[in-house]
Design a protein around this motif. Structure first.
Motif, PDB file in Angstrom:
ATOM      1  N   PHE A   1     -37.165  11.026  14.446  1.00  0.00           N
ATOM      2  CA  PHE A   1     -36.234  12.135  14.636  1.00  0.00           C
ATOM      3  C   PHE A   1     -35.095  11.744  15.576  1.00  0.00           C
ATOM      4  N   LEU A   2     -35.424  11.143  16.717  1.00  0.00           N
ATOM      5  CA  LEU A   2     -34.388  10.773  17.676  1.00  0.00           C
ATOM      6  C   LEU A   2     -33.473   9.673  17.142  1.00  0.00           C
ATOM      7  N   VAL A   3     -34.049   8.656  16.523  1.00  0.00           N
ATOM      8  CA  VAL A   3     -33.223   7.577  15.973  1.00  0.00           C
ATOM      9  C   VAL A   3     -32.284   8.138  14.904  1.00  0.00           C
ATOM     10  N   ALA A   4     -32.810   8.914  13.978  1.00  0.00           N
ATOM     11  CA  ALA A   4     -31.996   9.455  12.887  1.00  0.00           C
ATOM     12  C   ALA A   4     -30.897  10.375  13.408  1.00  0.00           C
ATOM     13  N   ASN A   5     -31.216  11.201  14.379  1.00  0.00           N
ATOM     14  CA  ASN A   5     -30.210  12.138  14.874  1.00  0.00           C
ATOM     15  C   ASN A   5     -29.174  11.473  15.761  1.00  0.00           C
TER      16      ASN A   5
ATOM     17  N   ILE B   1     -28.176  -1.196  14.528  1.00  0.00           N
ATOM     18  CA  ILE B   1     -28.988   0.010  14.663  1.00  0.00           C
ATOM     19  C   ILE B   1     -30.349  -0.314  15.270  1.00  0.00           C
ATOM     20  N   LYS B   2     -30.988  -1.370  14.774  1.00  0.00           N
ATOM     21  CA  LYS B   2     -32.325  -1.733  15.262  1.00  0.00           C
ATOM     22  C   LYS B   2     -32.298  -2.184  16.717  1.00  0.00           C
ATOM     23  N   ASN B   3     -31.344  -3.052  17.078  1.00  0.00           N
ATOM     24  CA  ASN B   3     -31.286  -3.593  18.435  1.00  0.00           C
ATOM     25  C   ASN B   3     -30.506  -2.704  19.391  1.00  0.00           C
ATOM     26  N   GLY B   4     -29.903  -1.661  18.846  1.00  0.00           N
ATOM     27  CA  GLY B   4     -29.141  -0.735  19.668  1.00  0.00           C
ATOM     28  C   GLY B   4     -29.910   0.538  19.920  1.00  0.00           C
ATOM     29  N   LEU B   5     -29.684   1.521  19.066  1.00  0.00           N
ATOM     30  CA  LEU B   5     -30.284   2.839  19.274  1.00  0.00           C
ATOM     31  C   LEU B   5     -31.809   2.817  19.158  1.00  0.00           C
ATOM     32  N   GLU B   6     -32.328   2.216  18.099  1.00  0.00           N
ATOM     33  CA  GLU B   6     -33.784   2.279  17.905  1.00  0.00           C
ATOM     34  C   GLU B   6     -34.525   1.595  19.045  1.00  0.00           C
ATOM     35  N   LYS B   7     -34.067   0.445  19.447  1.00  0.00           N
ATOM     36  CA  LYS B   7     -34.723  -0.289  20.534  1.00  0.00           C
ATOM     37  C   LYS B   7     -34.746   0.534  21.818  1.00  0.00           C
TER      38      LYS B   7
ATOM     39  N   SER C   1     -27.303   9.703   8.961  1.00  0.00           N
ATOM     40  CA  SER C   1     -28.638   9.465   8.414  1.00  0.00           C
ATOM     41  C   SER C   1     -28.775  10.298   7.153  1.00  0.00           C
ATOM     42  N   VAL C   2     -29.092   9.626   6.061  1.00  0.00           N
ATOM     43  CA  VAL C   2     -29.157  10.298   4.771  1.00  0.00           C
ATOM     44  C   VAL C   2     -30.580  10.715   4.443  1.00  0.00           C
ATOM     45  N   ASP C   3     -31.537   9.794   4.617  1.00  0.00           N
ATOM     46  CA  ASP C   3     -32.916  10.072   4.220  1.00  0.00           C
ATOM     47  C   ASP C   3     -33.846   9.068   4.886  1.00  0.00           C
ATOM     48  N   VAL C   4     -35.129   9.400   4.853  1.00  0.00           N
ATOM     49  CA  VAL C   4     -36.188   8.497   5.292  1.00  0.00           C
ATOM     50  C   VAL C   4     -37.087   8.280   4.087  1.00  0.00           C
ATOM     51  N   SER C   5     -37.525   7.034   3.881  1.00  0.00           N
ATOM     52  CA  SER C   5     -38.376   6.738   2.728  1.00  0.00           C
ATOM     53  C   SER C   5     -39.702   7.490   2.827  1.00  0.00           C
ATOM     54  N   GLN C   6     -40.397   7.604   1.704  1.00  0.00           N
ATOM     55  CA  GLN C   6     -41.674   8.324   1.651  1.00  0.00           C
ATOM     56  C   GLN C   6     -42.696   7.751   2.637  1.00  0.00           C
ATOM     57  N   ASP C   7     -42.710   6.426   2.778  1.00  0.00           N
ATOM     58  CA  ASP C   7     -43.672   5.800   3.689  1.00  0.00           C
ATOM     59  C   ASP C   7     -43.162   5.773   5.133  1.00  0.00           C
TER      60      ASP C   7
END
Length: 158
Positions: free
Chosen positions: A103-107, A144-150, A117-123
């Motif tokens: 939720f936080l990463v997507a928002n 995105i991975k090394n910035g916000l998500e990390k 953020s458009v969608d999250v996969s089923q898994d």
């Protein structure tokens, strides 16, 4: 009582004692309260507060920097006659696994101008993101991975 709530209480009391209800006086009171709690750290058993707060401030600072840069890119694209946007949708593999983390990463991605953020996969392992200025797909994923998500994971998992 959590140390964060106690620190907020210190900031409120400090602001009240100063007689000024301003944000800078509250922030200064929060800083003084944090310093007092940090100095008395041996009194608390196994607290993560002193590790988590600097990481949260780092996340906020990083997000504000990305927000400013993205705003300038979008502004430049709007005011110049030629368009520099190259829109595209990419899938970003997620390390985040809990609902709150995703939720936080997507928002935070969606709050940044030029990305959505458009969608999250089923898994729940891939976040699909629309990017307005897509030059390099792999670089955008790394950003995105090394910035916000990390940074989000550092705050939530520490």
């Amino acid at each position: 009582m959590s140390l964060f709530a106690l620190n907020i209480g210190f900031a409120v009391v400090f602001t009240t004692l100063l007689g000024r209800g301003t944000i800078p006086s509250f922030l200064f009171g929060f800083f003084v309260g944090y310093l007092a709690l940090w100095l008395s750290q041996p009194l608390y058993h196994d607290t993560r507060y002193f590790k988590k707060l600097p990481k949260a401030i780092n996340l906020i600072g990083f997000f504000l920097k990305e927000l400013a840069i993205s705003n300038l890119k979008v502004l430049w694209d709007i005011i110049t006659p030629g368009h520099i946007n190259r829109p595209g949708i990419i899938g970003v593999p997620l390390t985040a696994c809990s609902d709150l983390e995703i939720f936080l990463v997507a928002n935070l991605v969606s709050l940044t101008p030029g990305t959505l953020s458009v969608d999250v996969s089923q898994d729940r392992k891939i976040l699909y993101v629309h990017i307005m200025f897509l030059d390099d797909v792999e670089q955008a994923r790394r950003d995105i991975k090394n910035g916000l998500e990390k940074r989000v994971l550092e705050v939530l998992r520490s």
